[in-house]
Design an enzyme around this catalytic site. Structure first.
Site, short mmCIF file in Angstrom:
data_model
loop_
_atom_site.label_atom_id
_atom_site.label_comp_id
_atom_site.label_asym_id
_atom_site.label_seq_id
_atom_site.Cartn_x
_atom_site.Cartn_y
_atom_site.Cartn_z
N GLU A 95 1.91 -15.84 -36.54
CA GLU A 95 0.81 -16.81 -36.60
C GLU A 95 -0.49 -16.21 -36.06
O GLU A 95 -1.58 -16.54 -36.55
CB GLU A 95 1.21 -18.07 -35.84
CG GLU A 95 2.21 -18.90 -36.64
CD GLU A 95 2.89 -19.99 -35.82
OE1 GLU A 95 2.86 -21.14 -36.27
OE2 GLU A 95 3.43 -19.68 -34.75
N GLU B 94 11.20 -20.16 -37.10
CA GLU B 94 11.29 -21.38 -36.29
C GLU B 94 12.36 -22.34 -36.79
O GLU B 94 12.98 -23.06 -36.00
CB GLU B 94 9.93 -22.08 -36.24
CG GLU B 94 8.86 -21.35 -35.47
CD GLU B 94 8.06 -20.35 -36.31
OE1 GLU B 94 7.03 -19.86 -35.83
OE2 GLU B 94 8.49 -20.05 -37.46
#
Length: 263
Positions: A117, A137
């Site tokens: 990210e 995730e």
């Protein structure tokens, strides 16, 4: 006590290193906060025109959020987890995305979760041939929390992003390049030289113009074209009365290299 983010000034470049190699440079709360503090310091330093971020050690850029720390926040309740983990991480990646000086990620290894990210949020990125990316995730039952559900689809397209988000599969640097996540892939020994070369190619130009370009792109990319063009005009208007514009025009007419203030 050794800092979890190292900071070195190299000419006009701020060189940051995520420095938890024993934890694959996982982003604990202290690391996120340190990054935000350093970015405030770098923004206020007129001698700095660009930022390079990499990871310490030979294995990882960043393996993502510190799961052990995050687990404790989850156990203390949703409100604390959202505040301490999600909002903190989103604040950090948003700061990178809107930072007025170009930020280049030199991705030297694992870039999972929050590490991926960060790569999505910074302005430019170069990956080594040893880099490996993932949006893992979903493996622990959560969506990405540092902006990954928003930035990756904007970079890669909805269907390609959803495949990575829903499977958690790893992907290599060439795939990251195809998806628009990184600008280039180079051998490991060439990674930092390539990042510094890119920084220097930017730094030969007006830092004020670079800031206006970053602002126009960051603010305009998620608006309509009409709104984006208005933002572009606003950024142009902010440059018109500056000494950098006059110097750039004078240098072009005289066929010489511009000499911008502070460079």
């Amino acid at each position: 006590m050794q800092s979890n983010v190292l900071y070195e000034k190299t000419g006009r470049v701020a060189f940051l290193t995520l420095n938890r190699p024993e934890k694959l440079n996982a982003l604990d709360y202290a690391t996120n906060d340190r990054l935000l503090s350093l970015l405030d310091q770098i923004e206020a330093d007129d001698e700095i025109g660009a930022v390079i971020l990499t990871g310490a050690g030979e294995r990882a850029f960043s393996a993502g959020g510190d799961i052990h720390e995050f687990t404790q926040s989850i156990r203390r309740g949703t409100d604390e987890a959202v505040r301490d983990f999600c909002r903190r991480g989103q604040r950090m990646t948003a700061r990178f995305e809107a930072f007025p000086k170009p930020v280049i990620a030199a991705v030297n290894g694992i870039a999972f979760g929050g590490g991926c990210e960060i790569t999505e949020s910074v302005h430019l990125a170069i990956a080594s041939e040893e880099a490996v990316f993932a949006k893992p995730e979903i493996n622990i039952g959560i969506p990405p929390t540092f902006g990954g559900t928003q930035r990756l689809p904007r970079l890669a397209g909805r269907k390609r992003a959803l495949e990575l988000l829903l499977t958690g599969d790893t992907f290599g640097p060439q795939r990251a390049h195809e998806l628009g996540l990184v600008n280039d892939v180079v051998p490991g020994e060439d990674l930092l030289p390539a990042a510094f070369d890119l920084a220097e190619r930017i730094l030969r130009h007006s830092s004020l113009a670079a800031a206006r370009i970053i602002t126009a792109v960051t603010r305009g990319i998620n608006t309509t074209i009409e709104e984006g063009l208005l933002i572009e005009r606003e950024q142009f208007a902010r440059m018109c009365a500056t000494a950098d514009v006059q110097e750039g025009l004078d240098a072009w007419i005289a066929r010489r290299t511009p000499n911008y203030l502070g460079q």
